[in-house]
Design a protein around this motif. Structure first.
Motif, PDB file in Angstrom:
ATOM      1  N   ALA A  22      -4.706   6.211   8.219  1.00 48.51           N
ATOM      2  CA  ALA A  22      -5.562   5.287   7.698  1.00 48.51           C
ATOM      3  C   ALA A  22      -5.990   4.318   8.660  1.00 48.51           C
ATOM      4  O   ALA A  22      -5.702   3.262   8.401  1.00 48.51           O
ATOM      5  CB  ALA A  22      -4.965   4.635   6.294  1.00 48.51           C
ATOM      6  N   ASP A  35       0.915  -1.225   0.026  1.00 49.26           N
ATOM      7  CA  ASP A  35      -0.048  -0.048   0.059  1.00 49.26           C
ATOM      8  C   ASP A  35       0.891   1.306  -0.056  1.00 49.26           C
ATOM      9  O   ASP A  35       1.180   1.909   0.991  1.00 49.26           O
ATOM     10  CB  ASP A  35      -0.822  -0.148   1.108  1.00 49.26           C
ATOM     11  CG  ASP A  35      -2.110   0.933   0.979  1.00 49.26           C
ATOM     12  OD1 ASP A  35      -1.984   1.842   0.404  1.00 49.26           O
ATOM     13  OD2 ASP A  35      -3.211   0.607   1.680  1.00 49.26           O
ATOM     14  N   CYS A  85      -7.256   0.717   6.902  1.00 46.38           N
ATOM     15  CA  CYS A  85      -6.723   0.246   5.965  1.00 46.38           C
ATOM     16  C   CYS A  85      -6.261  -1.186   6.166  1.00 46.38           C
ATOM     17  O   CYS A  85      -6.250  -1.643   7.285  1.00 46.38           O
ATOM     18  CB  CYS A  85      -5.535   0.950   5.338  1.00 46.38           C
ATOM     19  SG  CYS A  85      -4.016   0.900   6.615  1.00 46.38           S
ATOM     20  N   VAL A 106      -0.694   4.693   1.170  1.00 50.53           N
ATOM     21  CA  VAL A 106      -0.957   4.937   2.459  1.00 50.53           C
ATOM     22  C   VAL A 106       0.541   5.195   3.366  1.00 50.53           C
ATOM     23  O   VAL A 106       0.517   6.073   4.309  1.00 50.53           O
ATOM     24  CB  VAL A 106      -1.714   3.800   3.198  1.00 50.53           C
ATOM     25  CG1 VAL A 106      -1.568   3.723   4.605  1.00 50.53           C
ATOM     26  CG2 VAL A 106      -3.128   3.840   2.818  1.00 50.53           C
TER      27      VAL A 106
END
Length: 415
Positions: free
Chosen positions: A382, A364, A385, A367
């Motif tokens: 986040a 990711d 997430c 992020v």
């Protein structure tokens, strides 16, 4: 069995007691100052150093050197109220009977000779520091190549703190410290070096170690953070034995001590020096040995996995018996193709050692980049997430769907 001893301080009284007892102890030198006593022990003429004056206790660095060369250290004086016990060092009251003194010294010498210098330095228990109740030392290690070890270590510590545990995070990477950057903290102070200096001064007061660390708020929780060394030239300030003592002391008072370690474990400075030399990688080796749980972060691609396999081979050769738990990071179809988790399992079953695979952390980039740019952990950037969910699973924390309100994280000022 004859045990040769060097006596430092109040020589006449102690020497007379030892010689009058006519036991196994044999005084080979009586010294009036620290340098003379250390030099006598360095020649190999002593199995033990008896220190009879609290004002003549050598610095912790010299005590460690004595223990490495298998010279037992005995403090033989009444403990004043402001004196703190030193781990690995035998402390007996001055009024001890000679039979007890001889027996304790014999046991200490035999233990050093049997275990060897390295085991002796790591063989003390948390009870040396407190009431015997202790938390866990959790270390994050990896092969070279930036697999995301620091990011995982930081967010693991954050999640454990958010779950209500007391946590201290130590950035012990002597090559590329990054925890301060990821939290948006000033890193010039190098808290990790301050911890080592406090331990070298002989302290076992956890308040002094707490004062060296930053108190950081993450979400609704707080945790202590010891930032790493910001410049390569400063790595000798972080001594392996001092950091080990600091971690063990913190372990008594905190639920979790989380360490971010450098990837290198080879100890080859002795090839370049005729005398005892500082070793940059000794911190990693020392902390790997005293960890209660060890996670190895592996980058899940065609470069990261071969590097990890070679690093595990080196670890097994240098430190046999350690069983790291494997965590694949940056798992995604872009690096491993379709069904990346299944492909990783197949590759590891075919080529990898029989180490437990603890988790698979998804890739990711968006992020993670936002987290570093904002100087905040995933909990604040986040909270929903998938990467955060998987890191929580590493810590044994069940995932929740409710996102916490984002707080502006700053260093808290203690009253």
């Amino acid at each position: 069995m004859s045990i040769s001893v060097v006596v430092l301080g109040d020589q006449e009284k102690i020497v007379r007691q030892i010689e009058g007892y006519r036991g196994e102890l044999m005084v080979t030198r009586a010294c009036a100052d620290i340098a003379e006593a250390i030099a006598a022990c360095d020649t190999g003429m002593a199995d033990a150093l008896i220190i009879a004056d609290a004002q003549l206790v050598p610095p912790m660095e010299q005590l460690d050197a004595l223990l490495r060369q298998q010279t037992a250290v005995v403090l033989l004086f009444d403990r004043p109220e402001n004196w703190q016990p030193l781990p690995d060092v035998l402390h007996l009251p001055a009024a001890s009977a000679m039979a007890q003194l001889e027996g304790r010294i014999r046991t200490a010498v035999q233990s050093l000779n049997h275990a060897g210098a390295d085991a002796a330095l790591g063989g003390f228990e948390p009870e040396d520091y407190g009431n015997g109740q202790s938390g866990r030392i959790v270390s994050f290690w990896s092969a070279p190549g930036s697999p995301g070890r620091s990011t995982v270590a930081l967010n693991y510590a954050v999640e454990v703190a958010a779950a209500g545990k007391t946590v201290v995070l130590l950035d012990a990477d002597t090559y590329a410290a990054s925890i301060a950057i990821q939290l948006g903290l000033m890193d010039e102070s190098a808290s990790i070096a301050q911890l080592c200096r406090a331990i070298d001064a002989g302290t076992s007061d956890v308040a002094r170690l707490d004062a060296a660390c930053s108190l950081v708020q993450v979400g609704e929780a707080t945790m202590r953070v010891a930032t790493g060394i910001p410049r390569a030239s400063r790595w000798p300030e972080v001594r392996a034995s001092a950091l080990r003592r600091a971690a063990m002391l913190l372990k008594v008072h905190y639920d979790y001590v989380v360490l971010d370690l450098a990837p290198y474990i080879e100890l080859d400075e002795q090839l370049s020096f005729d005398t005892q030399a500082p070793q940059r990688n000794a911190v990693t080796v020392e902390m790997l040995q005293c960890s209660d749980e060890l996670f190895m972060i592996v980058r899940a691609d065609s470069l990261g996995i071969p590097r990890a396999l070679r690093a595990i081979d080196e670890l097994d050769e240098a430190l046999p018996g350690l069983k790291p738990r494997i965590v694949f990071n940056r798992v995604g179809s872009s690096s491993t193709g379709r069904n990346p988790k299944r492909r990783l399992i197949e590759a590891w079953d075919r080529f990898g050692p029989t180490h437990d695979v603890a988790g698979y952390l998804p890739e990711d980039h968006a992020v993670c980049n936002a987290s570093v740019l904002g100087g905040s952990p995933l909990l604040e950037i986040a909270p929903k997430c998938l990467l955060r969910t998987e890191i929580r699973a590493l810590a044994g924390i069940k995932s929740t769907d409710s996102a916490k309100k984002r707080n502006s994280r700053r260093i808290r000022t203690e009253a």
